[in-house]
Design an enzyme around this catalytic site. Structure first.
Site, PDB file in Angstrom:
ATOM      1  N   SER A  30       0.847  -1.200   0.000  1.00 46.20           N
ATOM      2  CA  SER A  30       0.000   0.000   0.000  1.00 46.20           C
ATOM      3  C   SER A  30       0.882   1.249   0.000  1.00 46.20           C
ATOM      4  CB  SER A  30      -0.874  -0.009   1.259  1.00 46.20           C
ATOM      5  OG  SER A  30      -1.496  -1.273   1.401  1.00 46.20           O
ATOM      6  N   GLY A  31       0.251   2.381  -0.293  1.00 52.66           N
ATOM      7  CA  GLY A  31       0.975   3.652  -0.271  1.00 52.66           C
ATOM      8  C   GLY A  31       1.182   4.189  -1.673  1.00 52.66           C
ATOM      9  N   ASP A  87       6.504  -3.855  -1.230  1.00 53.70           N
ATOM     10  CA  ASP A  87       5.757  -2.915  -0.399  1.00 53.70           C
ATOM     11  C   ASP A  87       6.648  -1.721  -0.063  1.00 53.70           C
ATOM     12  OD1 ASP A  87       3.395  -3.548   2.342  1.00 53.70           O
ATOM     13  OD2 ASP A  87       3.830  -1.746   1.174  1.00 53.70           O
ATOM     14  N   GLY A  88       6.007  -0.677   0.423  1.00 53.42           N
ATOM     15  CA  GLY A  88       6.774   0.488   0.875  1.00 53.42           C
ATOM     16  C   GLY A  88       7.033   0.369   2.366  1.00 53.42           C
ATOM     17  N   ASP A  90       7.645   3.131   6.117  1.00 53.02           N
ATOM     18  CA  ASP A  90       7.762   4.491   6.642  1.00 53.02           C
ATOM     19  C   ASP A  90       9.180   4.776   7.115  1.00 53.02           C
ATOM     20  OD1 ASP A  90       4.966   5.123   6.336  1.00 53.02           O
ATOM     21  OD2 ASP A  90       4.669   3.570   7.858  1.00 53.02           O
ATOM     22  N   LYS A 100       6.005   0.135   9.459  1.00 49.11           N
ATOM     23  CA  LYS A 100       4.964   0.207   8.447  1.00 49.11           C
ATOM     24  C   LYS A 100       3.638   0.497   9.105  1.00 49.11           C
ATOM     25  CE  LYS A 100       4.802  -2.689   5.096  1.00 49.11           C
ATOM     26  NZ  LYS A 100       4.517  -1.512   4.245  1.00 49.11           N
ATOM     27  N   GLY A 103       0.084   4.117   6.231  1.00 49.05           N
ATOM     28  CA  GLY A 103      -1.143   4.065   5.436  1.00 49.05           C
ATOM     29  C   GLY A 103      -2.236   3.221   6.083  1.00 49.05           C
ATOM     30  N   GLU A 109      -0.663  -6.126   5.070  1.00 46.54           N
ATOM     31  CA  GLU A 109       0.705  -6.037   4.531  1.00 46.54           C
ATOM     32  C   GLU A 109       1.593  -7.102   5.156  1.00 46.54           C
ATOM     33  OE1 GLU A 109       1.556  -1.959   5.468  1.00 46.54           O
ATOM     34  OE2 GLU A 109       1.054  -1.277   3.436  1.00 46.54           O
ATOM     35  N   LYS A 127      13.482   7.368   4.019  1.00 46.83           N
ATOM     36  CA  LYS A 127      13.088   6.293   4.955  1.00 46.83           C
ATOM     37  C   LYS A 127      14.292   5.594   5.564  1.00 46.83           C
ATOM     38  CE  LYS A 127       9.056   7.062   2.806  1.00 46.83           C
ATOM     39  NZ  LYS A 127       8.210   5.983   2.312  1.00 46.83           N
TER      40      LYS A 127
HETATM   41  O1  DER Z   1       1.565   1.978   5.301  1.00 43.59           O
HETATM   42  C1  DER Z   1       2.637   1.511   4.846  1.00 43.59           C
HETATM   43  O2  DER Z   1       3.406   0.772   5.502  1.00 43.59           O
HETATM   44  C2  DER Z   1       3.012   1.906   3.454  1.00 43.59           C
HETATM   45  O3  DER Z   1       3.826   0.990   2.857  1.00 43.59           O
HETATM   46  C3  DER Z   1       3.443   3.303   3.424  1.00 43.59           C
HETATM   47  O4  DER Z   1       3.509   3.971   4.614  1.00 43.59           O
HETATM   48  C4  DER Z   1       4.545   3.726   2.484  1.00 43.59           C
HETATM   49  O5  DER Z   1       3.986   4.825   1.873  1.00 43.59           O
HETATM   50  P1  DER Z   1       4.686   5.664   0.727  1.00 43.59           P
HETATM   51  O6  DER Z   1       5.172   4.649  -0.304  1.00 43.59           O
HETATM   52  O7  DER Z   1       3.557   6.498   0.215  1.00 43.59           O
HETATM   53  O8  DER Z   1       5.779   6.424   1.380  1.00 43.59           O
END
Ligand code: DER
Length: 253
Positions: A30-31, A87-88, A90, A100, A103, A109, A127
């Site tokens: 997500s993100g 995944d992304g 924070d 994380k 979002g 996740e 990050k």
């Molecule tokens: O919620 C999360 O862990 C997401 O992966 C997120 O926070 C990363 O968001 P971004 O790719 O918009 O920085």
């Protein structure tokens, strides 16, 4: 370069390094960074049977808008592992532990990340920190709404100075609700020690001196009655971080 360009570069390199065109099941986080990952995968995938496992409503939207086919996590064939999950995050520390949940999608996740042979965290240079809670101030925790007072009290006993239920702010009156219809508590703590910090005697890591080792604290929080999941991804198999080159890794490049 802009932050968006850094995200895009990190995403393209992550896909080039870790996505094989024959992959069948791919986890999608997500993100906003994940949008660049999906674009890069779409250009490289050759398997008509490929399916994408979302980590929430937003993730599913990204998959469908890219013209790709989602499959729900609970519809996967039994005993099926995902080839890879992207995944992304924070924040990411030197041992590739991640915060994380920015979002509010951390539960699905983590479900998806743990079911993948390889979990690829795509993180731009903002990050990348030596320890967690250096730049990102709080640990996101998903809790059953009825249990917020129990969890807030227990977090204070663990040393969190001011844990807060995440509010919907202008988007929604009252607390934010996750895709599971739960609440998020954001809990501040002093920056978290890595395993090598504890090994080199920087602290016991058990909170007795006010400092916690990341995995120790994650387990303590998970044990609080009412907690569904904790936004700390620690010591996960196959974690790799693709970090943005431009301005990344403190190189200033
Ligand atoms: O919620 C999360 O862990 C997401 O992966 C997120 O926070 C990363 O968001 P971004 O790719 O918009 O920085």
């Amino acid at each position: 370069h802009s932050i968006e360009e850094a995200k895009r570069q990190a995403a393209i390199r992550a896909v080039e390094d870790h996505f094989s065109p024959e992959a069948t099941y791919v986890g999608i986080g997500s993100g906003t960074t994940i949008i660049y990952v999906v674009e890069a995968i779409k250009e490289r995938s050759t398997n008509p049977h490929i399916r994408f496992v979302p980590t929430g409503y937003q993730s599913r939207q990204v998959i469908v808008r890219a013209g790709l086919t989602p499959i729900a996590f609970d519809s996967l064939p039994e005993d099926t592992m995902l080839d890879v999950a992207f995944d992304g995050a924070d924040e990411v520390d030197e041992e590739l532990n991640c915060i994380k949940g920015g979002g509010a999608c951390l539960f699905q996740e983590k479900l998806v990340a743990e079911r993948a042979r390889k979990f690829i965290c795509v993180a731009d240079y903002r990050k990348d920190q030596p320890r967690l809670l250096t730049n990102w101030p709080t640990i996101p925790i998903e809790v059953a709404p009825i249990s917020i007072y129990t969890v807030l009290h227990s977090l204070r006993l663990l040393g969190s100075p001011n844990p807060q239920v995440r509010d919907g702010l202008l988007v929604k009156a009252g607390p934010l609700k996750t895709d599971q219809d739960f609440f998020i508590i954001d809990a501040p703590f002093p920056s978290l020690l890595t395993s090598s910090d504890v090994a080199s005697g920087l602290g016991a890591g058990d909170g007795t001196d006010g400092k916690w080792q990341v995995e120790t604290l994650s387990k303590e929080i998970k044990l609080i009655t009412g907690v569904l999941e904790v936004g700390l991804f620690c010591g996960m198999d196959g974690v790799q971080a693709e970090k943005a080159r431009n301005g990344g890794l403190g190189t200033g490049s």
